[in-house]
Design a protein around this motif. Structure first.
Motif, mmCIF file in Angstrom:
data_model
loop_
_atom_site.group_PDB
_atom_site.id
_atom_site.type_symbol
_atom_site.label_atom_id
_atom_site.label_comp_id
_atom_site.label_asym_id
_atom_site.label_seq_id
_atom_site.Cartn_x
_atom_site.Cartn_y
_atom_site.Cartn_z
ATOM 1 N N ALA A 5 46.560 7.470 66.995
ATOM 2 C CA ALA A 5 47.293 8.565 66.525
ATOM 3 C C ALA A 5 46.960 9.934 67.148
ATOM 4 O O ALA A 5 46.101 9.880 67.734
ATOM 5 N N VAL A 9 55.593 12.822 69.020
ATOM 6 C CA VAL A 9 56.521 11.854 69.903
ATOM 7 C C VAL A 9 57.881 12.060 69.387
ATOM 8 O O VAL A 9 58.234 12.470 68.157
ATOM 9 N N MET A 46 54.245 10.487 65.923
ATOM 10 C CA MET A 46 54.271 9.218 66.734
ATOM 11 C C MET A 46 56.071 8.934 66.438
ATOM 12 O O MET A 46 56.659 9.122 65.199
ATOM 13 N N ARG A 48 58.617 5.658 67.139
ATOM 14 C CA ARG A 48 58.822 4.048 67.571
ATOM 15 C C ARG A 48 60.415 4.156 68.390
ATOM 16 O O ARG A 48 61.104 4.423 67.661
ATOM 17 N N GLU A 59 60.337 8.410 63.287
ATOM 18 C CA GLU A 59 59.544 9.272 63.658
ATOM 19 C C GLU A 59 58.546 9.754 62.586
ATOM 20 O O GLU A 59 58.921 9.952 61.384
ATOM 21 N N VAL A 123 56.333 3.173 71.878
ATOM 22 C CA VAL A 123 55.587 4.154 71.054
ATOM 23 C C VAL A 123 55.471 5.370 71.773
ATOM 24 O O VAL A 123 55.067 5.290 73.133
ATOM 25 N N SER A 124 55.814 6.469 71.445
ATOM 26 C CA SER A 124 55.425 7.685 72.129
ATOM 27 C C SER A 124 54.402 8.743 71.334
ATOM 28 O O SER A 124 54.577 8.689 70.055
ATOM 29 N N LEU A 125 53.509 9.165 71.733
ATOM 30 C CA LEU A 125 52.493 9.818 70.962
ATOM 31 C C LEU A 125 52.133 11.065 71.798
ATOM 32 O O LEU A 125 52.092 11.310 72.897
ATOM 33 N N CYS A 136 53.600 7.608 76.288
ATOM 34 C CA CYS A 136 54.384 6.524 76.111
ATOM 35 C C CYS A 136 53.929 5.102 76.370
ATOM 36 O O CYS A 136 53.546 4.988 77.575
ATOM 37 N N ASP A 139 55.015 -1.177 72.979
ATOM 38 C CA ASP A 139 54.196 -1.787 71.969
ATOM 39 C C ASP A 139 54.162 -3.499 72.175
ATOM 40 O O ASP A 139 54.839 -4.237 71.837
ATOM 41 N N ASP A 153 49.006 3.202 66.497
ATOM 42 C CA ASP A 153 50.200 3.285 65.851
ATOM 43 C C ASP A 153 50.432 2.708 64.646
ATOM 44 O O ASP A 153 51.047 3.119 63.840
#
Length: 171
Positions: A5, A9, A46, A48, A59, A123-125, A136, A139, A153
């Motif tokens: 985490a 994102v 985060m 997805r 998000e 996943v973008s964080l 990014c 997953d 995530d």
């Protein structure tokens, strides 16, 4: 199967919904744009991203004051914006998970956005206090492989109980 985490994102959802075919990561979460900005700094965000199948697209944004904001987009139980509060125990768990899996700024370029595998959900964080841009990745847990960033995530989803909104969808 749980992971990482601390990163903002977003896939360019805007207030009207996503461009699922052309996701992109923005510096400011579209959820925050829709809700008029944050009252407290972002601890972690985060997102997805879509896949060829029915991957949930949503998000989560967690603020340092415990404000939790969710934006459900597609293949989720709750579409739209939801707001909740994360208590001090949950915030401590998020911070501990971030400390455990935080990537050094010098390794940031290894995870460019978008993740580059168009048919796999990603996943973008972003952790605004650590790196200047989102990270990014695919997953890998969807493929039955070891997740990136120790599954942060999934751990974040568990801590904030995003399942109440993501659930299962008939979409």
């Amino acid at each position: 199967m749980r992971a990482w985490a601390g990163f903002i994102v977003s896939m360019g959802l805007g207030c009207q919904g996503p461009s699922v075919r052309h996701p992109r990561v923005l510096e400011l979460s579209p959820l925050e744009n829709c809700l008029g900005g944050a009252r407290s700094p972002v601890l972690v965000a985060m997102q997805r991203t879509p896949c060829e199948g029915a991957c949930p697209v949503y998000e989560l944004v967690v603020h340092a004051d415990g404000t939790l904001r969710y934006l459900g987009v597609k293949f989720v139980k709750e579409v739209g914006v939801r707001t909740a509060h994360v208590d001090s125990v949950q915030l401590s768990r998020i911070r501990a998970a971030l400390a455990r899996v935080m990537i050094p700024p010098e390794d940031h370029d290894e995870y460019p956005c978008p993740h580059g595998v168009s048919h796999l959900g990603g996943v973008s964080l972003l952790v605004p206090s650590v790196v200047p841009a989102p990270v990014c990745y695919v997953d890998l847990a969807l493929l039955g492989r070891a997740p990136m960033f120790e599954g942060f995530d999934h751990e974040l989803d568990d801590i904030v109980d995003s399942g109440r909104w993501v659930g299962k969808s008939d979409e």
